[in-house]
Design a protein around this motif. Structure first.
Motif, PDB file in Angstrom:
ATOM      1  N   ILE A 122      -5.500   3.093   4.524  1.00  0.00           N
ATOM      2  CA  ILE A 122      -4.969   1.730   4.639  1.00  0.00           C
ATOM      3  C   ILE A 122      -3.462   1.771   4.401  1.00  0.00           C
ATOM      4  O   ILE A 122      -2.677   1.246   5.196  1.00  0.00           O
ATOM      5  CB  ILE A 122      -5.656   0.811   3.600  1.00  0.00           C
ATOM      6  CG1 ILE A 122      -7.130   0.611   3.966  1.00  0.00           C
ATOM      7  CG2 ILE A 122      -4.900  -0.507   3.501  1.00  0.00           C
ATOM      8  CD1 ILE A 122      -7.912  -0.258   2.993  1.00  0.00           C
ATOM      9  N   GLY A 123      -3.057   2.389   3.291  1.00  0.00           N
ATOM     10  CA  GLY A 123      -1.642   2.422   2.933  1.00  0.00           C
ATOM     11  C   GLY A 123      -0.817   3.204   3.961  1.00  0.00           C
ATOM     12  O   GLY A 123      -1.305   4.158   4.573  1.00  0.00           O
ATOM     13  N   ILE A 144      -3.373 -10.214  -6.995  1.00  0.00           N
ATOM     14  CA  ILE A 144      -2.000 -10.163  -6.471  1.00  0.00           C
ATOM     15  C   ILE A 144      -2.036  -9.365  -5.176  1.00  0.00           C
ATOM     16  O   ILE A 144      -2.332  -8.166  -5.180  1.00  0.00           O
ATOM     17  CB  ILE A 144      -1.051  -9.554  -7.521  1.00  0.00           C
ATOM     18  CG1 ILE A 144      -1.057 -10.454  -8.763  1.00  0.00           C
ATOM     19  CG2 ILE A 144       0.362  -9.407  -6.949  1.00  0.00           C
ATOM     20  CD1 ILE A 144      -0.175  -9.979  -9.896  1.00  0.00           C
ATOM     21  N   ILE A 162      -8.059  -6.218   1.155  1.00  0.00           N
ATOM     22  CA  ILE A 162      -8.801  -5.918  -0.081  1.00  0.00           C
ATOM     23  C   ILE A 162      -8.829  -7.134  -1.009  1.00  0.00           C
ATOM     24  O   ILE A 162      -9.878  -7.529  -1.510  1.00  0.00           O
ATOM     25  CB  ILE A 162      -8.203  -4.696  -0.813  1.00  0.00           C
ATOM     26  CG1 ILE A 162      -8.285  -3.454   0.076  1.00  0.00           C
ATOM     27  CG2 ILE A 162      -8.939  -4.448  -2.131  1.00  0.00           C
ATOM     28  CD1 ILE A 162      -7.596  -2.221  -0.479  1.00  0.00           C
ATOM     29  N   GLY A 163      -7.660  -7.739  -1.216  1.00  0.00           N
ATOM     30  CA  GLY A 163      -7.595  -8.886  -2.138  1.00  0.00           C
ATOM     31  C   GLY A 163      -8.534 -10.011  -1.713  1.00  0.00           C
ATOM     32  O   GLY A 163      -9.246 -10.595  -2.542  1.00  0.00           O
ATOM     33  N   PRO A 214       3.039 -14.099  -1.564  1.00  0.00           N
ATOM     34  CA  PRO A 214       4.137 -14.924  -1.030  1.00  0.00           C
ATOM     35  C   PRO A 214       4.330 -14.760   0.472  1.00  0.00           C
ATOM     36  O   PRO A 214       5.077 -15.519   1.080  1.00  0.00           O
ATOM     37  CB  PRO A 214       5.359 -14.386  -1.796  1.00  0.00           C
ATOM     38  CG  PRO A 214       5.004 -12.977  -2.147  1.00  0.00           C
ATOM     39  CD  PRO A 214       3.523 -12.967  -2.376  1.00  0.00           C
ATOM     40  N   PRO A 235       9.580  -7.129  -2.948  1.00  0.00           N
ATOM     41  CA  PRO A 235       9.248  -5.717  -3.206  1.00  0.00           C
ATOM     42  C   PRO A 235       8.203  -5.580  -4.301  1.00  0.00           C
ATOM     43  O   PRO A 235       8.155  -6.386  -5.235  1.00  0.00           O
ATOM     44  CB  PRO A 235      10.589  -5.111  -3.643  1.00  0.00           C
ATOM     45  CG  PRO A 235      11.405  -6.260  -4.096  1.00  0.00           C
ATOM     46  CD  PRO A 235      10.955  -7.459  -3.319  1.00  0.00           C
ATOM     47  N   THR A 236       7.382  -4.558  -4.181  1.00  0.00           N
ATOM     48  CA  THR A 236       6.305  -4.373  -5.165  1.00  0.00           C
ATOM     49  C   THR A 236       6.539  -3.192  -6.105  1.00  0.00           C
ATOM     50  O   THR A 236       5.789  -3.027  -7.058  1.00  0.00           O
ATOM     51  CB  THR A 236       4.950  -4.166  -4.448  1.00  0.00           C
ATOM     52  OG1 THR A 236       5.035  -2.961  -3.677  1.00  0.00           O
ATOM     53  CG2 THR A 236       4.596  -5.346  -3.560  1.00  0.00           C
ATOM     54  N   ARG A 282      -0.971   1.169  -5.510  1.00  0.00           N
ATOM     55  CA  ARG A 282      -0.188   2.402  -5.538  1.00  0.00           C
ATOM     56  C   ARG A 282       0.440   2.510  -6.925  1.00  0.00           C
ATOM     57  O   ARG A 282       0.869   1.496  -7.513  1.00  0.00           O
ATOM     58  CB  ARG A 282       0.918   2.391  -4.472  1.00  0.00           C
ATOM     59  CG  ARG A 282       0.410   2.651  -3.046  1.00  0.00           C
ATOM     60  CD  ARG A 282      -0.055   4.088  -2.840  1.00  0.00           C
ATOM     61  NE  ARG A 282      -0.524   4.373  -1.489  1.00  0.00           N
ATOM     62  CZ  ARG A 282      -1.791   4.299  -1.081  1.00  0.00           C
ATOM     63  NH1 ARG A 282      -2.738   3.932  -1.927  1.00  0.00           N
ATOM     64  NH2 ARG A 282      -2.126   4.603   0.158  1.00  0.00           N
ATOM     65  N   VAL A 292      -4.573   4.702  -9.692  1.00  0.00           N
ATOM     66  CA  VAL A 292      -3.368   5.298  -9.094  1.00  0.00           C
ATOM     67  C   VAL A 292      -2.288   5.371 -10.174  1.00  0.00           C
ATOM     68  O   VAL A 292      -2.285   4.570 -11.105  1.00  0.00           O
ATOM     69  CB  VAL A 292      -2.895   4.457  -7.880  1.00  0.00           C
ATOM     70  CG1 VAL A 292      -3.842   4.618  -6.704  1.00  0.00           C
ATOM     71  CG2 VAL A 292      -2.745   2.986  -8.239  1.00  0.00           C
ATOM     72  N   HIS A 351      -7.649   8.242  -8.077  1.00  0.00           N
ATOM     73  CA  HIS A 351      -7.348   7.668  -6.741  1.00  0.00           C
ATOM     74  C   HIS A 351      -8.573   7.780  -5.824  1.00  0.00           C
ATOM     75  O   HIS A 351      -8.487   8.346  -4.739  1.00  0.00           O
ATOM     76  CB  HIS A 351      -6.120   8.359  -6.126  1.00  0.00           C
ATOM     77  CG  HIS A 351      -5.501   7.584  -4.990  1.00  0.00           C
ATOM     78  ND1 HIS A 351      -4.185   7.706  -4.631  1.00  0.00           N
ATOM     79  CD2 HIS A 351      -6.026   6.691  -4.100  1.00  0.00           C
ATOM     80  CE1 HIS A 351      -3.912   6.931  -3.593  1.00  0.00           C
ATOM     81  NE2 HIS A 351      -5.032   6.299  -3.255  1.00  0.00           N
ATOM     82  N   ALA A 387     -10.768   4.883  -5.563  1.00  0.00           N
ATOM     83  CA  ALA A 387     -11.332   3.538  -5.410  1.00  0.00           C
ATOM     84  C   ALA A 387     -11.912   3.342  -4.002  1.00  0.00           C
ATOM     85  O   ALA A 387     -12.920   2.673  -3.822  1.00  0.00           O
ATOM     86  CB  ALA A 387     -10.274   2.483  -5.704  1.00  0.00           C
TER      87      ALA A 387
HETATM   88  N1  LIG Z   1      -6.858   3.273  -4.499  1.00  0.00           N
HETATM   89  C1  LIG Z   1      -7.304   3.441  -3.274  1.00  0.00           C
HETATM   90  O1  LIG Z   1      -8.153   4.283  -3.036  1.00  0.00           O
HETATM   91  C2  LIG Z   1      -6.781   2.598  -2.166  1.00  0.00           C
HETATM   92  C3  LIG Z   1      -5.583   1.932  -2.277  1.00  0.00           C
HETATM   93  N2  LIG Z   1      -5.120   1.142  -1.257  1.00  0.00           N
HETATM   94  C4  LIG Z   1      -3.854   0.416  -1.437  1.00  0.00           C
HETATM   95  O2  LIG Z   1      -4.132  -0.978  -1.410  1.00  0.00           O
HETATM   96  C5  LIG Z   1      -3.074  -1.622  -0.711  1.00  0.00           C
HETATM   97  C6  LIG Z   1      -3.555  -2.968  -0.192  1.00  0.00           C
HETATM   98  O3  LIG Z   1      -4.551  -2.793   0.785  1.00  0.00           O
HETATM   99  P1  LIG Z   1      -4.984  -3.987   1.794  1.00  0.00           P
HETATM  100  O4  LIG Z   1      -5.374  -5.198   1.056  1.00  0.00           O
HETATM  101  O5  LIG Z   1      -5.977  -3.419   2.706  1.00  0.00           O
HETATM  102  O6  LIG Z   1      -3.616  -4.242   2.538  1.00  0.00           O
HETATM  103  P2  LIG Z   1      -3.190  -5.508   3.388  1.00  0.00           P
HETATM  104  O7  LIG Z   1      -1.962  -5.118   4.139  1.00  0.00           O
HETATM  105  O8  LIG Z   1      -4.356  -6.037   4.147  1.00  0.00           O
HETATM  106  O9  LIG Z   1      -2.800  -6.594   2.276  1.00  0.00           O
HETATM  107  C7  LIG Z   1      -1.715  -6.454   1.411  1.00  0.00           C
HETATM  108  C8  LIG Z   1      -1.247  -7.862   1.043  1.00  0.00           C
HETATM  109  O10 LIG Z   1      -0.234  -7.751   0.054  1.00  0.00           O
HETATM  110  C9  LIG Z   1       0.680  -8.817   0.279  1.00  0.00           C
HETATM  111  N3  LIG Z   1       1.944  -8.571  -0.413  1.00  0.00           N
HETATM  112  C10 LIG Z   1       3.010  -7.814  -0.033  1.00  0.00           C
HETATM  113  N4  LIG Z   1       3.988  -7.880  -0.962  1.00  0.00           N
HETATM  114  C11 LIG Z   1       3.526  -8.682  -1.963  1.00  0.00           C
HETATM  115  C12 LIG Z   1       4.066  -9.117  -3.196  1.00  0.00           C
HETATM  116  N5  LIG Z   1       5.282  -8.756  -3.618  1.00  0.00           N
HETATM  117  N6  LIG Z   1       3.300  -9.921  -3.981  1.00  0.00           N
HETATM  118  C13 LIG Z   1       2.060 -10.292  -3.586  1.00  0.00           C
HETATM  119  N7  LIG Z   1       1.504  -9.954  -2.404  1.00  0.00           N
HETATM  120  C14 LIG Z   1       2.230  -9.127  -1.619  1.00  0.00           C
HETATM  121  C15 LIG Z   1       0.805  -8.874   1.791  1.00  0.00           C
HETATM  122  O11 LIG Z   1       1.289 -10.128   2.219  1.00  0.00           O
HETATM  123  C16 LIG Z   1      -0.639  -8.626   2.224  1.00  0.00           C
HETATM  124  O12 LIG Z   1      -1.339  -9.834   2.434  1.00  0.00           O
HETATM  125  C17 LIG Z   1      -2.694  -0.618   0.375  1.00  0.00           C
HETATM  126  O13 LIG Z   1      -1.387  -0.827   0.847  1.00  0.00           O
HETATM  127  C18 LIG Z   1      -2.846   0.703  -0.327  1.00  0.00           C
HETATM  128  O14 LIG Z   1      -1.621   1.095  -0.876  1.00  0.00           O
HETATM  129  C19 LIG Z   1      -5.845   0.998  -0.121  1.00  0.00           C
HETATM  130  C20 LIG Z   1      -7.043   1.637   0.042  1.00  0.00           C
HETATM  131  C21 LIG Z   1      -7.601   2.516  -0.954  1.00  0.00           C
END
Ligand SMILES: NC(=O)C1=CN([C@@H]2O[C@H](COP(=O)(O)OP(=O)(O)OC[C@H]3O[C@@H](n4cnc5c(N)ncnc54)[C@H](O)[C@@H]3O)[C@@H](O)[C@H]2O)C=CC1
Ligand SMILES: O=C(O)C(=O)[C@H](O)COP(=O)(O)O
Length: 379
Positions: free
Chosen positions: A90-91, A143, A148-149, A168, A211-212, A235, A259, A280, A282
């Motif tokens: 995803i990331g 957040i 996923i959220g 946001p 930025p995150t 991350r 992570v 890592h 999940a």
């Molecule tokens: N631990 C693990 O095994 C895994 C980790 N991940 C991580 O989870 C992250 C999220 O995955 P998805 O939900 O699928 O991605 P996604 O792209 O569908 O959703 C991420 C959301 O975060 C929001 N966002 C961006 N900056 C933000 C901020 N400053 N404050 C609040 N919201 C903000 C975006 O608007 C978006 O809606 C991935 O980018 C990846 O890094 C993903 C899969 C597995």
């Protein structure tokens, strides 16, 4: 089909991270060789060993990665052959997509592939730490409300929990209903589901207005009551680990990390303070990983203008894990997912023989490489 792909007519060479699930089932002569006379050669390599020298020597047509391979100019400058990069994740923070676009290299990632797996990981963590949350009103802070959220919010809703969400970059909604401060200060548990992004500077179009990196720091941690659980499965660098260590030392907060800021190394000075820590994984269910492979396989087929000839449904054994059954029998949680076993395995990598008092990168990666993929609960 574009001309460059036509030029592969004698054969397709693929360098691929050996940790991609069912690599050989998806990428072989039968599943890709529909172009006349094509042979398919796969070179599996550990993700961290995919480097500029290898790509210069092999000159593959296709590069398939997961999250541990940094794809950028440094990796590809001496390579003149790659036309497609697929990341079964995803990331995308490990990929310089602007550079790939500049080189006219097609990029695909596996958006959403493990959204249920990660959401189930978070629920398991919370309910393992606080089994009473099966029965009582809970406010879950989320957040980042993307794949996923928002999936996590559905499970929370299903349990009768209240969701306070902050994103946001999305319009307000029934779950995108709070400020960052409200989420942090008014929840019983806060889970992070944001991509890793950096600050925008004028000359850098890549940065984010929100930025995150180090979004969770001394200032934001101070907004959280001490009994508010924090879970990071996004991350590592989204959380400032030094600030987190200080916070836990002062508040005794229960923190779950999948992570780590300095991944794949994890210092014992942090690990010892965590309530649950996992390497890592999940997203590491059979379904989550296979879906990741399927998505990049389908994208490659589109690039090659061939019809996909493999499906993960052919590869999945029967799945008997039903969310409805777990909801009716909360005592079965550890049979659905024994998160404490993953926690124990990670901690076992810190031994007295290890003078650095840390989990070494090789051990962290080994736990991930040899992980017994769990199953995703079906709804
Ligand atoms: N631990 C693990 O095994 C895994 C980790 N991940 C991580 O989870 C992250 C999220 O995955 P998805 O939900 O699928 O991605 P996604 O792209 O569908 O959703 C991420 C959301 O975060 C929001 N966002 C961006 N900056 C933000 C901020 N400053 N404050 C609040 N919201 C903000 C975006 O608007 C978006 O809606 C991935 O980018 C990846 O890094 C993903 C899969 C597995
Ligand atoms: O999909 C993502 O994003 C992830 O974080 C992956 O699940 C991590 O797995 P690897 O790509 O490092 O195997």
């Amino acid at each position: 089909m574009d001309n460059k792909i036509n030029q592969m007519a004698k054969g397709i060479t693929i360098v691929a991270d050996s940790n991609i699930a069912s690599l050989n089932d998806f990428f072989n002569h039968a599943t890709l060789g529909q172009l006349s006379g094509q042979t398919v050669k796969i070179i599996p390599v550990a993700g961290r060993d995919i480097d500029a020298k290898l790509l210069s020597e092999v000159q593959p047509d296709i590069l398939l990665i997961r999250s541990v391979t940094q794809v950028n100019e440094a990796l590809l400058a001496e390579n003149h052959s790659v036309q497609f990069v697929g990341s079964a994740t995803i990331g995308t923070d490990h990929v310089d997509q602007d550079y790939l676009a500049m080189r006219d290299i097609t990029f695909a990632n596996a958006a959403g592939c493990s959204k249920h797996s990660v959401a189930q990981y978070v629920l398991t963590a919370i309910l393992t730490i606080r089994p009473n949350y099966w029965q009582q009103p809970v406010t879950l802070g989320i957040i980042g409300l993307g794949n996923i959220g928002s999936t996590l919010a559905q499970y929370a809703n299903d349990l009768g929990w209240q969701v306070l969400g902050y994103d946001p970059l999305l319009p307000s909604s029934t779950i995108n209903n709070a400020s960052l401060e409200q989420v942090l200060s008014q929840s019983n548990a806060v889970s992070l589901h944001v991509p890793l992004t950096s600050e925008k500077v004028d000359s850098d179009a890549k940065g984010s207005d929100y930025p995150t990196r180090h979004l969770i720091n001394a200032e934001t941690l101070a907004m959280m009551p001490a009994d508010n659980i924090l879970i990071n499965s996004a991350r590592g660098p989204v959380v400032n680990e030094n600030d987190l260590k200080n916070d836990i030392a002062h508040t005794g907060r229960q923190v779950v990390l999948d992570v780590f800021e300095h991944e794949p190394t994890v210092a014992d000075s942090l690990l010892a303070k965590l309530t649950i820590a996992t390497p890592h994984i999940a997203g590491y269910t059979l379904e989550g990983k296979l879906r990741g492979t399927q998505i990049i396989y389908d994208a490659l087929c589109e690039k090659l203008a061939i019809i996909p000839a493999q499906s993960m449904s052919n590869l999945l054994p029967l799945n008997l894990f039903l969310w409805s059954e777990l909801k009716a029998n909360p005592d079965r949680l550890s049979k659905f997912y024994d998160i404490m076993q993953d926690d124990a395995l990670l901690r076992s990598k810190i031994s007295d023989e290890n003078p650095d008092k840390q989990v070494n990168g090789a051990d962290f990666d080994g736990l991930r490489r040899d992980y017994h993929l769990r199953r995703e609960w079906q709804s």
